[in-house]
Design a protein around this motif. Structure first.
Motif, PDB file in Angstrom:
ATOM      1  N   SER A 355      53.514  17.277  -2.765  1.00 50.57           N
ATOM      2  CA  SER A 355      53.947  16.851  -4.105  1.00 50.57           C
ATOM      3  C   SER A 355      54.480  15.453  -4.414  1.00 50.57           C
ATOM      4  CB  SER A 355      54.896  18.031  -4.719  1.00 50.57           C
ATOM      5  OG  SER A 355      54.443  19.268  -4.146  1.00 50.57           O
ATOM      6  N   PRO A 356      55.785  15.438  -3.376  1.00 57.53           N
ATOM      7  CA  PRO A 356      56.313  14.275  -3.424  1.00 57.53           C
ATOM      8  C   PRO A 356      55.465  12.924  -3.531  1.00 57.53           C
ATOM      9  CG  PRO A 356      57.607  15.682  -2.069  1.00 57.53           C
ATOM     10  CD  PRO A 356      56.215  16.176  -2.206  1.00 57.53           C
ATOM     11  N   ARG A 358      52.122  12.951  -3.527  1.00 59.34           N
ATOM     12  CA  ARG A 358      50.994  12.790  -4.547  1.00 59.34           C
ATOM     13  C   ARG A 358      51.850  12.139  -5.975  1.00 59.34           C
ATOM     14  NH1 ARG A 358      50.206  17.973  -4.798  1.00 59.34           N
ATOM     15  NH2 ARG A 358      51.496  18.423  -6.492  1.00 59.34           N
ATOM     16  N   GLU A 359      52.522  12.680  -6.537  1.00 58.03           N
ATOM     17  CA  GLU A 359      53.064  12.678  -7.511  1.00 58.03           C
ATOM     18  C   GLU A 359      54.235  11.165  -7.634  1.00 58.03           C
ATOM     19  OE1 GLU A 359      51.932  14.000 -10.156  1.00 58.03           O
ATOM     20  OE2 GLU A 359      51.130  15.707  -9.040  1.00 58.03           O
ATOM     21  N   GLY A 360      54.844  11.134  -6.457  1.00 55.35           N
ATOM     22  CA  GLY A 360      55.928   9.954  -6.432  1.00 55.35           C
ATOM     23  C   GLY A 360      55.232   8.628  -6.381  1.00 55.35           C
ATOM     24  N   GLY A 362      52.561   7.409  -7.440  1.00 53.28           N
ATOM     25  CA  GLY A 362      52.042   7.004  -8.768  1.00 53.28           C
ATOM     26  C   GLY A 362      53.085   6.890  -9.832  1.00 53.28           C
ATOM     27  N   TRP A 363      53.957   7.447  -9.913  1.00 50.17           N
ATOM     28  CA  TRP A 363      55.301   7.078 -10.695  1.00 50.17           C
ATOM     29  C   TRP A 363      55.624   5.724 -10.205  1.00 50.17           C
ATOM     30  CZ3 TRP A 363      59.870  11.189 -11.134  1.00 50.17           C
ATOM     31  CH2 TRP A 363      60.537  10.834 -12.365  1.00 50.17           C
TER      32      TRP A 363
ATOM     33  N   TYR B  47      52.583  22.544   1.910  1.00 47.38           N
ATOM     34  CA  TYR B  47      51.972  21.366   0.848  1.00 47.38           C
ATOM     35  C   TYR B  47      53.138  20.968  -0.123  1.00 47.38           C
ATOM     36  CZ  TYR B  47      47.781  22.699   3.258  1.00 47.38           C
ATOM     37  OH  TYR B  47      47.004  23.109   4.180  1.00 47.38           O
ATOM     38  N   CYS B  48      53.639  22.169  -0.748  1.00 46.15           N
ATOM     39  CA  CYS B  48      54.421  21.652  -2.138  1.00 46.15           C
ATOM     40  C   CYS B  48      55.731  21.506  -1.706  1.00 46.15           C
ATOM     41  CB  CYS B  48      54.501  23.000  -2.700  1.00 46.15           C
ATOM     42  SG  CYS B  48      55.596  24.247  -2.236  1.00 46.15           S
ATOM     43  N   PHE B 101      59.084  16.100  -9.099  1.00 43.04           N
ATOM     44  CA  PHE B 101      57.635  16.028  -9.000  1.00 43.04           C
ATOM     45  C   PHE B 101      56.388  16.982  -9.297  1.00 43.04           C
ATOM     46  CE2 PHE B 101      59.761  13.235  -5.381  1.00 43.04           C
ATOM     47  CZ  PHE B 101      59.599  12.099  -6.091  1.00 43.04           C
ATOM     48  N   LEU B 102      56.854  18.160  -8.982  1.00 47.40           N
ATOM     49  CA  LEU B 102      55.857  19.245  -9.340  1.00 47.40           C
ATOM     50  C   LEU B 102      55.554  19.079 -10.871  1.00 47.40           C
ATOM     51  CD1 LEU B 102      56.694  22.150  -7.059  1.00 47.40           C
ATOM     52  CD2 LEU B 102      54.589  20.722  -7.355  1.00 47.40           C
ATOM     53  N   LEU B 104      55.846  16.691 -13.080  1.00 51.73           N
ATOM     54  CA  LEU B 104      55.439  15.454 -13.605  1.00 51.73           C
ATOM     55  C   LEU B 104      54.132  15.678 -14.354  1.00 51.73           C
ATOM     56  CD1 LEU B 104      56.015  12.312 -11.283  1.00 51.73           C
ATOM     57  CD2 LEU B 104      57.465  13.191 -12.922  1.00 51.73           C
ATOM     58  N   ASN B 105      53.117  16.208 -13.682  1.00 51.91           N
ATOM     59  CA  ASN B 105      51.662  16.386 -14.217  1.00 51.91           C
ATOM     60  C   ASN B 105      51.396  18.047 -14.430  1.00 51.91           C
ATOM     61  OD1 ASN B 105      50.495  13.838 -14.634  1.00 51.91           O
ATOM     62  ND2 ASN B 105      50.716  13.634 -12.512  1.00 51.91           N
ATOM     63  N   TYR B 135      60.312  10.974 -16.584  1.00 51.21           N
ATOM     64  CA  TYR B 135      58.860  10.475 -16.747  1.00 51.21           C
ATOM     65  C   TYR B 135      58.439  10.200 -17.847  1.00 51.21           C
ATOM     66  CZ  TYR B 135      54.295  10.213 -15.239  1.00 51.21           C
ATOM     67  OH  TYR B 135      52.723   9.764 -14.694  1.00 51.21           O
ATOM     68  N   GLY B 183      45.476  11.592  -3.901  1.00 51.34           N
ATOM     69  CA  GLY B 183      46.548  11.368  -4.707  1.00 51.34           C
ATOM     70  C   GLY B 183      46.765  12.123  -5.954  1.00 51.34           C
ATOM     71  N   ASP B 184      47.230  11.569  -6.769  1.00 52.16           N
ATOM     72  CA  ASP B 184      47.491  12.588  -8.443  1.00 52.16           C
ATOM     73  C   ASP B 184      45.937  12.308  -9.134  1.00 52.16           C
ATOM     74  OD1 ASP B 184      47.494   9.591  -9.177  1.00 52.16           O
ATOM     75  OD2 ASP B 184      49.488   9.734  -9.783  1.00 52.16           O
TER      76      ASP B 184
END
Ligand SMILES: Cc1cc2nc3c(=O)[nH]c(=O)nc-3n(C[C@H](O)[C@H](O)[C@H](O)COP(=O)(O)O)c2cc1C
Ligand code: SF4
Ligand code: SF4
Ligand code: FES
Lengths: 443, 336
Positions: A355-356, A358-360, A362-363, B47-48, B101-102, B104-105, B135, B183-184
């Motif tokens: 998560s950090p 993947r999301e970070g 892009g942010w 993962y998370c 982060f979790l 955000l989307n 965000y 990625g995202d």
């Protein structure tokens, strides 16, 4: 200055030419040694991995598990995707046989009978050169069964990756080699215990493996005499940016950074005689340093091209030798734009597993875009700082750090420039503003 | 057996136990949250990063602290290890970062999401989130898609925990879905024109910690807190047949596997039990499911009231029985 990797033959892909310059002599010597003697030589040489992290190669080799009846593998990491780093492809293109010779010696030392070179899929020129060299080596009895009548068998495959930066990370590389999506594995187990096909595996960089050849030729002790302290031997540096002579240089570790930038032997000084602004010393993921810190250490001593000297003082005042991607930026460079480019890259390349990252990533890119567009606020700079700190050290693989460090360093050392973008957006539509700001003449 | 101390509680655990499992053995507040680890599936977790903890002492042999927070679900305990979870403000700050982060989307559309009331991310958000998001950019958008006739995928809520992927790998033959892109931009998807329709695919819905995979035979029929969960079973040739029925009056709205207190299934169930047996007469009802008081599901869950009602019914029956035995008027105090 000694050159051990890209010496005398500047560009020769032919086996006979390589041999006529003493090529494969190290192999002949090595095959008469015991595998553990070769490992010991590499340990004595003090060679550190040239892929970025600088982990001692001999020690890494000594970790490989040796369960009875289970094959082992050596994998050469020729993915080379770190922006600013282009030395491995240079070596493979101009001297493929030194890599092959290194692969055979290293495989023999590790007890591997099947080895791989994992090359980035876009590097087709180098792939074909390597494949031809491997075919020649097979034909000459240097690969295959009973190499040079030593009783040692080795098969060597070149595998083309899909062209993803993350596939350079060793466990993602292994996944990709096995035909899967290039996602980093969660460690432990480490590749030395369970790597390719779940078997004990060593992953080494191209330059690391090539360096084994001179080590065997000259002995580990002699090799260790080159360099400074724990940074032994020679290192290939990919020099790029605003310098007169960009290219790949082989240096003895310990050359002063100032000499490397300004001497005619290496980069030949800054283009157009302009002033130096900053350097990214080891590929895009390592922290950028401003002139005063890249030339001098925290103690005010001249900064040297070594693992220790570049890292001196931690990230507050230092950086890393990394993979040796030396990017020089002159006074006209916009650090904010440069950082945006890097961040865009890491965002694009994040595998998306944790998560950090993947999301970070892009942010961070989005905020930098906003600042570049002249819509940023001071709070955005603080937010960027905070986001990078929440990625660093919280991810599965070091790509998270690779994305976070450049952001942290740029803000740490160049915050006024970010503030200028925020406060005077009217000035920042393009880089010309830096010429004006610094009373420079445009060239 | 290594001894580990988590937030001051010491426990001895079998070799190979992870920090998270050790914490679960101790129980209570010190148990790290877990969004991607799932004890019933192999190789999940990591993962998370919600379960990260600080290791302030590595082990008796090597007492150095670990330089970075570690994923407790993937780190095995060493003898003498000392771990900080809720006792470390830095760590809680780092976890808050992960939660941010979790989210955000992940749209906070809990009022309309089918997982509301059963969503682990919702709990995590309450416990570790911030009131306001920082965000300000567009979120990811996806149209929901049907993967098979029983499951709907709402990609925009997915948090890429990989549980459904691991389940499909481990519990069902053939692999028809996985992660695409990077990625995202990553998304869970099926191979083109493939549906996930094997006998155990429904379990993917149970493992999804958010509302990304939903049951097409139930979604939006009711909110969970308007339903009453009852444990029930039937003889099934494919699975244990032990399930949880979610009832509204006498109507079975949904069938799921039974879950433990960490929200993980006790036994996988087959699609026949889950999707096709929707009548109370299909089941032997064992009684109301015990629901934690803190859960929103307990809002309309009259577990004690129900047992009271059962009790009254029993007494009434007894009364009738006694009357029958002794004759009308036998229980009349005035003996009229
Ligand atoms: C995101 C990422 C990308 C990497 N890319 C490369 C690469 O292109 N080439 C390389 O040799 N090492 C790369 N590495 C480092 C490898 O994981 C590994 O440490 C290295 O190949 C080990 O070789 P060495 O011990 O010879 O340095 C990368 C690491 C990360 C985290
Ligand atoms: S840090 Fe980034 S690249 Fe590495 S595993 Fe996590 S998401 Fe993938
Ligand atoms: S769909 Fe659900 S279970 Fe699958 S990865 Fe996304 S959040 Fe996890
Ligand atoms: S639960 Fe441990 S990382 Fe997700």
């Amino acid at each position: 200055m000694r050159q051990l990797l890209i010496d005398n033959i500047t560009s020769s892909t032919s086996l006979s030419d390589y041999k006529s310059h003493g090529g494969y002599a190290a192999l002949e010597k090595a095959l008469k040694m015991k595998p553990e003697e070769i490992v010991a030589e590499v340990q004595k040489s003090g060679l550190r991995g040239r892929g970025g992290a600088g982990f001692p190669t001999g020690m890494k080799w000594s970790f490989i598990a040796k369960p009875e009846g289970v094959p082992r593998h050596l994998v050469c990491n020729a993915d080379e995707s770190e922006p600013g780093t282009f030395k491995d492809r240079y070596l493979m293109q101009h001297k493929p046989h030194i890599l092959i010779e290194g692969m055979i010696i290293s495989s023999f030392a590790l007890g591997a009978n099947l080895s791989y070179i994992y090359i980035r899929g876009e590097m087709m020129v180098q792939f074909h050169i390597l494949q031809k060299a491997i075919d020649d080596a097979y034909a000459a009895g240097l690969l295959g069964k009973n190499i040079l009548n030593s009783g040692f068998d080795l098969d060597l495959h070149v595998h083309c990756g899909g062209g993803a930066y993350i596939c350079g990370e060793e466990t993602a590389l292994i996944e990709s080699l096995e035909g899967k999506r290039g996602n980093p594995r969660i460690k432990p187990p480490f590749p030395a215990i369970a790597g390719v096909w779940g078997r004990p595996t060593v992953v080494n960089n191209v330059e690391t493996i090539a360096a084994v050849v001179p080590i065997i030729n000259m002995t580990g002790d002699e090799y260790a005499k080159i360099g400074v302290g724990k940074s032994t031997g020679t290192k290939l540096i990919s020099a790029s940016g605003h310098i007169n002579k960009p290219g790949v240089y082989e240096i003895e570790l310990g050359v002063p950074v100032e000499e490397f930038i300004y001497s005619e032997q290496y980069c030949g000084g800054i283009k157009g005689g302009r002033k130096l602004k900053a350097v990214v010393a080891g590929g895009s993921s390592v922290p950028v340093l401003p002139t005063e810190l890249i030339l001098k250490t925290a103690k005010g001593e001249p900064r040297l091209m070594t693992y220790e000297s570049l890292g001196d003082g931690g990230f507050a005042t230092g950086t890393m030798l990394g993979s040796g991607g030396f990017i020089v930026m002159d006074e006209t460079t916009s650090i904010v734009k440069n950082l945006f480019n890097f961040s865009r890259f890491y965002h694009h390349e994040s595998c998306g597993q944790c998560s950090p990252c993947r999301e970070g990533t892009g942010w961070m890119e989005k905020i930098l875009r906003k600042i570049l567009d002249g819509r940023g606020t001071i709070a955005d700079i603080d937010l960027l700082w905070d986001i990078q700190s929440k990625i660093e050290g919280k991810t599965i693989c070091p790509l998270g750090e690779a994305a976070a460090w450049p952001v942290a360093a740029a803000i740490r050392h160049f915050r006024p420039e970010f503030e200028e973008y925020v406060r005077n957006p009217q000035n920042i539509k393009d880089v010309k503003h830096y010429y004006r700001l610094n009373n420079l003449v445009e060239v | 057996m290594p001894r580990v101390t988590i937030d001051g509680h010491t426990i001895e655990v079998p070799n190979g136990t992870t920090i998270l499992e050790a914490a679960r053995m101790i129980g209570g507040e010190i148990v790290p949250p877990a969004m991607c680890y799932y004890s019933k599936l192999k190789t999940t977790g990591g993962y998370c990063r919600t379960c990260i903890v600080k290791v302030s002492k590595g082990s008796e042999k090597d007492p150095r602290p670990m330089p970075k927070p570690v994923a407790s679900c993937r780190t095995t305990v060493m003898d003498g290890m000392e771990v900080q979870n809720i006792t470390s403000p830095d760590l809680l700050e780092a976890r808050a970062g992960v939660v941010e982060f979790l989210l955000l989307n992940h749209p906070l559309d809990c009022p309309i999401c089918d997982q509301a009331g059963e969503c682990h991310l919702q709990d995590l958000g309450y416990q570790n989130g911030k009131v306001k998001t920082r965000y300000e950019f567009d979120r990811r958008e996806f149209d929901p898609i049907d993967i098979g006739d029983k499951i709907k995928l709402h990609m925009k809520r997915c948090i890429h925990c990989f549980r459904c992927v691991k389940l499909a790998e481990q519990l069902t033959p053939g692999r028809y879905h996985g992660m695409l892109n990077r990625g995202d931009h990553s998304e869970i998807s099926t191979y083109i024109e493939h549906a996930v329709d094997n006998e155990f695919s429904g379990n993917m819905i149970d493992v999804c910690p958010v509302g990304a995979l939903t049951d097409r035979t139930f979604r939006f029929k009711s909110r969970v807190w308007y339903t009453n969960p009852e444990d029930a079973h039937r003889t099934c040739t494919k699975c244990s047949g032990k399930v949880r029925l979610w009832l509204k009056g006498e109507e079975v709205l949904r069938v799921t596997a039974r879950k433990d207190k960490y929200g993980e299934v006790i036994d996988w169930i087959c699609n026949e039990c889950r999707f096709d047996k929707k009548k109370t007469s299909d089941w032997v009802i064992e009684g109301p499911t015990h629901i934690d008081r803190h859960s929103v599901i307990s809002a309309n869950h009259y577990e004690s009231l129900k047992s009271l009602k059962l009790d009254v019914d029993k007494q009434k029956r007894q009364l009738v029985h006694t009357k029958n035995l002794l004759g009308e008027g036998a229980l009349n105090p005035n003996n009229e």
